[in-house]
Motif scaffolding. Structure first.
Motif, PDB file in Angstrom:
ATOM      1  N   THR A   1       0.858  -1.183   0.000  1.00 11.77           N
ATOM      2  CA  THR A   1       0.000   0.000   0.000  1.00 11.77           C
ATOM      3  C   THR A   1       0.899   1.239   0.000  1.00 11.77           C
ATOM      4  O   THR A   1       2.066   1.167   0.386  1.00 11.77           O
ATOM      5  N   ALA A   2       0.364   2.358  -0.415  1.00 15.27           N
ATOM      6  CA  ALA A   2       1.192   3.551  -0.597  1.00 15.27           C
ATOM      7  C   ALA A   2       1.831   4.013   0.708  1.00 15.27           C
ATOM      8  O   ALA A   2       2.847   4.712   0.689  1.00 15.27           O
ATOM      9  N   ASP A   3       1.250   3.614   1.841  1.00 16.90           N
ATOM     10  CA  ASP A   3       1.846   4.004   3.120  1.00 16.90           C
ATOM     11  C   ASP A   3       2.754   2.910   3.677  1.00 16.90           C
ATOM     12  O   ASP A   3       3.324   3.070   4.763  1.00 16.90           O
ATOM     13  N   GLY A   4       2.860   1.795   2.975  1.00 20.00           N
ATOM     14  CA  GLY A   4       3.785   0.735   3.376  1.00 20.00           C
ATOM     15  C   GLY A   4       3.247  -0.214   4.430  1.00 20.00           C
ATOM     16  O   GLY A   4       3.965  -1.117   4.867  1.00 20.00           O
ATOM     17  N   THR A   5       1.983  -0.055   4.828  1.00 20.66           N
ATOM     18  CA  THR A   5       1.468  -0.851   5.942  1.00 20.66           C
ATOM     19  C   THR A   5       1.096  -2.277   5.557  1.00 20.66           C
ATOM     20  O   THR A   5       1.015  -3.149   6.415  1.00 20.66           O
ATOM     21  N   HIS A   6       0.825  -2.517   4.291  1.00 17.19           N
ATOM     22  CA  HIS A   6       0.366  -3.847   3.861  1.00 17.19           C
ATOM     23  C   HIS A   6       1.206  -4.257   2.661  1.00 17.19           C
ATOM     24  O   HIS A   6       1.165  -3.595   1.624  1.00 17.19           O
ATOM     25  N   GLN A   7       2.003  -5.329   2.795  1.00 16.01           N
ATOM     26  CA  GLN A   7       2.873  -5.758   1.708  1.00 16.01           C
ATOM     27  C   GLN A   7       2.669  -7.248   1.459  1.00 16.01           C
ATOM     28  O   GLN A   7       2.678  -8.042   2.414  1.00 16.01           O
ATOM     29  N   VAL A   8       2.492  -7.579   0.211  1.00 12.23           N
ATOM     30  CA  VAL A   8       2.220  -8.976  -0.138  1.00 12.23           C
ATOM     31  C   VAL A   8       3.024  -9.363  -1.373  1.00 12.23           C
ATOM     32  O   VAL A   8       3.333  -8.524  -2.227  1.00 12.23           O
ATOM     33  N   GLN A   9       3.346 -10.660  -1.458  1.00  9.79           N
ATOM     34  CA  GLN A   9       4.039 -11.191  -2.625  1.00  9.79           C
ATOM     35  C   GLN A   9       2.997 -11.588  -3.661  1.00  9.79           C
ATOM     36  O   GLN A   9       2.037 -12.301  -3.339  1.00  9.79           O
ATOM     37  N   LEU A  10       3.169 -11.125  -4.884  1.00  7.21           N
ATOM     38  CA  LEU A  10       2.176 -11.393  -5.917  1.00  7.21           C
ATOM     39  C   LEU A  10       2.545 -12.601  -6.766  1.00  7.21           C
ATOM     40  O   LEU A  10       1.700 -13.435  -7.063  1.00  7.21           O
ATOM     41  N   THR A  11       3.799 -12.702  -7.187  1.00  9.17           N
ATOM     42  CA  THR A  11       4.201 -13.822  -8.032  1.00  9.17           C
ATOM     43  C   THR A  11       4.698 -14.985  -7.172  1.00  9.17           C
ATOM     44  O   THR A  11       5.160 -14.781  -6.046  1.00  9.17           O
ATOM     45  N   THR A  12       4.575 -16.166  -7.711  1.00 14.20           N
ATOM     46  CA  THR A  12       5.018 -17.361  -6.982  1.00 14.20           C
ATOM     47  C   THR A  12       5.955 -18.174  -7.880  1.00 14.20           C
ATOM     48  O   THR A  12       6.264 -17.748  -8.995  1.00 14.20           O
ATOM     49  N   GLY A  13       6.393 -19.304  -7.411  1.00 14.65           N
ATOM     50  CA  GLY A  13       7.286 -20.135  -8.204  1.00 14.65           C
ATOM     51  C   GLY A  13       8.743 -19.881  -7.859  1.00 14.65           C
ATOM     52  O   GLY A  13       9.059 -19.350  -6.789  1.00 14.65           O
ATOM     53  N   LYS A  14       9.618 -20.249  -8.797  1.00 15.66           N
ATOM     54  CA  LYS A  14      11.038 -20.201  -8.460  1.00 15.66           C
ATOM     55  C   LYS A  14      11.617 -18.791  -8.509  1.00 15.66           C
ATOM     56  O   LYS A  14      12.730 -18.554  -8.049  1.00 15.66           O
ATOM     57  N   GLY A  15      10.920 -17.856  -9.071  1.00 12.37           N
ATOM     58  CA  GLY A  15      11.379 -16.474  -9.031  1.00 12.37           C
ATOM     59  C   GLY A  15      12.195 -16.073 -10.230  1.00 12.37           C
ATOM     60  O   GLY A  15      12.314 -16.831 -11.210  1.00 12.37           O
ATOM     61  N   GLY A  16      12.737 -14.855 -10.180  1.00 10.49           N
ATOM     62  CA  GLY A  16      13.469 -14.303 -11.301  1.00 10.49           C
ATOM     63  C   GLY A  16      12.747 -13.147 -11.968  1.00 10.49           C
ATOM     64  O   GLY A  16      13.108 -12.721 -13.058  1.00 10.49           O
ATOM     65  N   TYR A  17      11.741 -12.609 -11.280  1.00 10.46           N
ATOM     66  CA  TYR A  17      10.998 -11.470 -11.823  1.00 10.46           C
ATOM     67  C   TYR A  17      11.721 -10.162 -11.457  1.00 10.46           C
ATOM     68  O   TYR A  17      12.008  -9.925 -10.284  1.00 10.46           O
ATOM     69  N   THR A  18      11.980  -9.328 -12.465  1.00  5.89           N
ATOM     70  CA  THR A  18      12.574  -8.007 -12.191  1.00  5.89           C
ATOM     71  C   THR A  18      11.881  -6.952 -13.052  1.00  5.89           C
ATOM     72  O   THR A  18      11.136  -7.296 -13.988  1.00  5.89           O
ATOM     73  N   ASN A  19      12.175  -5.703 -12.779  1.00  9.08           N
ATOM     74  CA  ASN A  19      11.651  -4.555 -13.547  1.00  9.08           C
ATOM     75  C   ASN A  19      10.126  -4.575 -13.724  1.00  9.08           C
ATOM     76  O   ASN A  19       9.624  -4.415 -14.838  1.00  9.08           O
ATOM     77  N   PRO A  20       9.331  -4.792 -12.676  1.00 14.35           N
ATOM     78  CA  PRO A  20       7.870  -4.800 -12.895  1.00 14.35           C
ATOM     79  C   PRO A  20       7.362  -3.421 -13.321  1.00 14.35           C
ATOM     80  O   PRO A  20       7.814  -2.399 -12.814  1.00 14.35           O
ATOM     81  N   SER A  21       6.443  -3.440 -14.251  1.00  8.67           N
ATOM     82  CA  SER A  21       5.783  -2.203 -14.691  1.00  8.67           C
ATOM     83  C   SER A  21       4.287  -2.446 -14.634  1.00  8.67           C
ATOM     84  O   SER A  21       3.771  -3.358 -15.290  1.00  8.67           O
ATOM     85  N   TRP A  22       3.600  -1.658 -13.832  1.00  8.02           N
ATOM     86  CA  TRP A  22       2.166  -1.882 -13.604  1.00  8.02           C
ATOM     87  C   TRP A  22       1.378  -1.285 -14.757  1.00  8.02           C
ATOM     88  O   TRP A  22       1.569  -0.111 -15.093  1.00  8.02           O
ATOM     89  N   SER A  23       0.490  -2.082 -15.331  1.00  6.47           N
ATOM     90  CA  SER A  23      -0.273  -1.614 -16.496  1.00  6.47           C
ATOM     91  C   SER A  23      -1.352  -0.635 -16.059  1.00  6.47           C
ATOM     92  O   SER A  23      -1.724  -0.584 -14.891  1.00  6.47           O
ATOM     93  N   PRO A  24      -1.873   0.142 -17.016  1.00 11.00           N
ATOM     94  CA  PRO A  24      -3.104   0.873 -16.706  1.00 11.00           C
ATOM     95  C   PRO A  24      -4.252  -0.131 -16.569  1.00 11.00           C
ATOM     96  O   PRO A  24      -4.066  -1.322 -16.800  1.00 11.00           O
ATOM     97  N   ALA A  25      -5.427   0.349 -16.158  1.00  7.35           N
ATOM     98  CA  ALA A  25      -6.584  -0.542 -16.076  1.00  7.35           C
ATOM     99  C   ALA A  25      -6.844  -1.122 -17.454  1.00  7.35           C
ATOM    100  O   ALA A  25      -6.939  -0.380 -18.437  1.00  7.35           O
ATOM    101  N   LEU A  26      -6.916  -2.434 -17.536  1.00  8.35           N
ATOM    102  CA  LEU A  26      -6.999  -3.097 -18.836  1.00  8.35           C
ATOM    103  C   LEU A  26      -8.407  -3.580 -19.128  1.00  8.35           C
ATOM    104  O   LEU A  26      -9.165  -3.922 -18.220  1.00  8.35           O
ATOM    105  N   THR A  27      -8.710  -3.617 -20.395  1.00 11.38           N
ATOM    106  CA  THR A  27     -10.013  -4.138 -20.804  1.00 11.38           C
ATOM    107  C   THR A  27      -9.862  -5.488 -21.500  1.00 11.38           C
ATOM    108  O   THR A  27     -10.833  -6.045 -21.970  1.00 11.38           O
ATOM    109  N   TRP A  28      -8.646  -5.964 -21.612  1.00 14.27           N
ATOM    110  CA  TRP A  28      -8.444  -7.258 -22.285  1.00 14.27           C
ATOM    111  C   TRP A  28      -7.952  -8.295 -21.274  1.00 14.27           C
ATOM    112  O   TRP A  28      -7.507  -7.984 -20.198  1.00 14.27           O
TER     113      TRP A  28
END
Lengths: 275, 439
Positions: free
Chosen positions: B412-439
């Protein structure tokens, strides 16, 4: 004592005292003259001027009336005071105490009664102080960091609202008891942790406030809540009631306030803003 | 906001009305009325119950789990365990078909009820949302999708529940673009908000980095070494075509789309000194040279209105965040604490910048544009890098090694709630959050 004899008709007669007095005055004048002539001739003075303290006359400070006292020196060491505790004053029986008081006499009373009330120095100082205090309060309302003077600071809201609106002060009810204040913080925290109104309601109606009256037992147990003033939104009002019921018990209130808490504590649940 | 004077009058009224309420009049200390002000409920999670879907679709069980996980990830709710539900399974979802009292018992404040049923070759989902305390319906909405897109349908239903209960949109229907090292190389991937649905975009066996979404959510710009030089490429997700947009000598990296999607800000070094430029998003022609100072200027990002650009510059010594007009004028420094502040990301609300600061490890911070209000989001939990704001500005995603390998996390923007979104063996870098998608 010689007197002026009056025989037949009034007649003044010079007696021996007059020439004696004249002679004494002449002798005294002669002695003074001789003494002055002696000092002029270079004899040592009677008092060495180097040993004379020079004193300048200065104006005494004017009475400042009821301006705030500011410490002008380091306060006495409290340890010293401990070493020599003041003698306990034996409380005199009522009759003796009354007898020890000076009884005002009639003249004192008449003076107090007849003393003019206007135009005295004291009254002018009071008026000036009242004016100054008024200005200070206005300054405080505009600027919380303004010089305090003897302004009643706790009655002044820290966020700059008017003093009338801040009448309850930080405690909200005008009660300044540190023990009670600590209990209130603990109780409020316990209730807040169990208060979960619908976020959409909180976000959409930040002006919502529900007031409950809840008896708090001597052991801190919360009694049945009554809605004193609701919002008209049953879900929001119910969330406050649920907070009380879920909390169940808060820390025991201070002993001297238990009479009041048992009869009922007012609880205010304002929606405010969430996250 | 209620006024204090009203409160005073109210309390006065309470004191006056003591006969009815058996409240004491003020007098001795023991008889004074005490006021407890409970204050804002901020920070408390709302107890939420979601009943299992009715309707008979075969995907119901998995659908239900996706909805529940989305709601937990949001940080808004304390989900009431299914074991505490006393309402019989299969009970109706419409008002009058169930009893609110059944949801009082487990302590639900909000209630979500779902219908999921086959609809021709696809699925139809209905979300019904209730205020349990207020005994009222907050809203209802129906969605349809192909059967294969049941996960997207579940995200829509979860988003509807969040919207009705909190009044705010949820980011469940968004995705992340990221660089993933799952195959030995670094390729560009797109993954759903909850870490499922991983889709590979590039397959060139080279190093591909720093993808960023265009405002429509249909194109990705990224840097690739596929041709030996770090060049800028654009992937058209709707057509599946990848084109090289900038291949100037030296680096062509750190791309950021303008809010209108017509320009891309990036770092280039045609004369050896890395500077921030903007180029035309269609043909790659240089529009503006934003920075001209000596030393490295890099990592641009746009303000939401497109009038300003934030970037990293070493003009003052160490790497610090600066903000300038889009034409490069009026540059001013924003960060002053720490000697290495990089990777700025401008909040969609426009009021804050997220960035990474190195203090032994890398951590994510946010700061106001005037340099005040520095807020730490991460601390003492591995390296945390590449912050990216959610479309609504309520969350910040970043890559973190706190669980071992690098995964996408959300705060959350205030840092109070943090969760891991991806699972598996890992290796995710450079995440870029999309705009609200319709597809």
């Amino acid at each position: 004592m010689a007197s002026i004899a009056v025989q037949g008709r009034k007649k003044e007669r010079i007696t021996w005292e007059v020439p004696a007095s004249v002679a004494l005055h002449v002798l005294l004048a002669l002695l003074i003259f001789l003494a002055q002539c002696g000092s002029c001739a270079g004899e040592p003075p009677l008092v060495n001027p180097d040993n004379v303290m020079r004193v300048s006359a200065v104006a005494l400070p004017k009475q400042t009336g009821r301006l705030p006292d500011k410490p002008s020196r380091t306060p006495d060491n409290p340890v010293a005071a401990k070493e020599a505790p003041p003698e306990p004053v034996a409380e005199a029986p009522k009759g003796q105490a009354d007898a020890a008081k000076p009884v005002p006499n009639a003249s004192d009373m008449s003076l107090q009664k007849d003393e003019p009330r206007k135009g005295t120095t004291k009254d002018r100082t009071d008026a000036r102080e009242a004016l100054l205090n008024s200005a200070r309060r206005e300054a405080l309302v505009k600027d919380p960091n303004a010089p305090l003077g003897d302004t009643d600071r706790p009655r002044t809201s820290p966020d700059g609202v008017s003093i009338d609106e801040a009448i309850f002060g930080p405690g909200g009810d005008g009660i300044n008891d540190p023990e009670l204040a600590r209990w209130k913080v603990q109780a409020e925290e316990a209730l807040r942790a169990n208060w979960t109104p619908l976020p959409a309601t909180v976000a959409g109606h930040p002006d919502y406030v529900v007031y409950l009256v809840v008896p708090v037992g001597p052991d801190g147990k919360l009694g049945k809540p009554q809605v004193y003033k609701g919002t008209g939104d049953s879900g929001f009002d119910r969330s406050a009631i649920m907070a009380v019921m879920k909390t169940g018990r808060v820390p025991p209130p201070p002993e001297k306030w238990r009479g009041s808490t048992t009869k009922g504590v007012v609880m205010e649940f304002p929606a405010g803003a969430k996250r | 906001m209620h006024s204090r004077i009203d409160r005073r009058r109210l309390l006065g009224g309470m004191l006056a009305g003591t006969a009815a309420l058996a409240l004491p009049r003020s007098g001795r200390a023991q008889d004074q009325t005490i006021l407890l002000s409970i204050g804002s409920p901020g920070g408390n999670k709302t107890p939420l119950a979601v009943a299992r879907p009715i309707g008979g679709a075969s995907e119901s069980a998995e659908f239900y789990e996706v909805v529940r996980r989305d709601l937990e990830l949001s940080g808004w709710f304390r989900m009431i365990e299914e074991a505490a539900h006393i309402e019989p399974g299969g009970t109706g979802v419409k008002p009058g078909e169930f009893a609110f009292e059944d949801w009082d018992v487990p302590g639900a404040v909000g209630l979500g009820k779902i219908v999921l049923q086959p609809d021709g070759k696809g699925l139809r989902a209905e979300a019904w949302v209730y205020d349990v305390g207020g005994r009222r319906k907050l809203g209802a909405k129906a969605f349809t999708a192909d059967a294969s897109a049941w996960r997207s349908l579940a995200h829509k239903v979860a988003g509807e529940i969040v919207l009705r209960i909190t009044g705010r949109p949820a980011p469940f229907a968004s995705r992340f673009a990221c660089a993933g090292s799952f195959s030995g190389n670094k390729e560009i991937y797109v993954v759903d908000f909850d870490g499922y649905g991983l889709t590979r975009i590039t397959k060139n066996g080279s190093i591909n980095l720093a993808p960023t979404w265009d405002p429509t959510g249909t194109r990705l710009a990224f840097t690739s070494y596929a041709a030996g030089n770090p060049d800028l490429y654009v992937a058209d997700l709707s057509g599946g075509r990848i084109t090289r947009l900038s291949a100037r000598t030296g680096i062509n990296s750190g791309a950021a789309w303008s809010p209108l999607g017509d320009r891309i800000a990036l770092t280039m070094a045609p004369n050896g000194d890395p500077d921030v430029y903007t180029i035309d998003a269609k043909n790659g022609a240089v529009s503006t040279r934003v920075t001209k100072a000596a030393g490295i200027d890099s990592s641009p990002c746009w303000s939401p209105d497109g009038s300003k650009v934030a970037f990293v510059s070493e003009r003052g010594g160490g790497a610090q965040i600066y903000v300038a007009s889009a034409d490069g004028s009026g540059a001013r420094r924003v960060t002053f604490q720490g000697g290495h502040n990089v990777d700025p990301s401008w909040s969609p609300k426009g009021d804050r910048l997220a960035f990474v600061s190195r203090d032994g490890v890398f951590d994510v911070f946010t700061v106001r544009l005037d340099g005040t209000g520095l807020t730490r989001l991460t601390q003492g939990q591995g390296d945390n890098e590449d912050p990216s704001w959610s479309p609504d500005g309520e969350y910040v995603a970043f890559s973190s090694t706190r669980s071992g390998s690098s995964h996408i996390w959300m705060s959350t923007a205030d840092g109070t709630h943090q969760v891991q979104l991806t699972t598996g063996k890992g290796g995710y870098t450079n995440p870029s959050w999309s705009p609200a998608l319709t597809w």
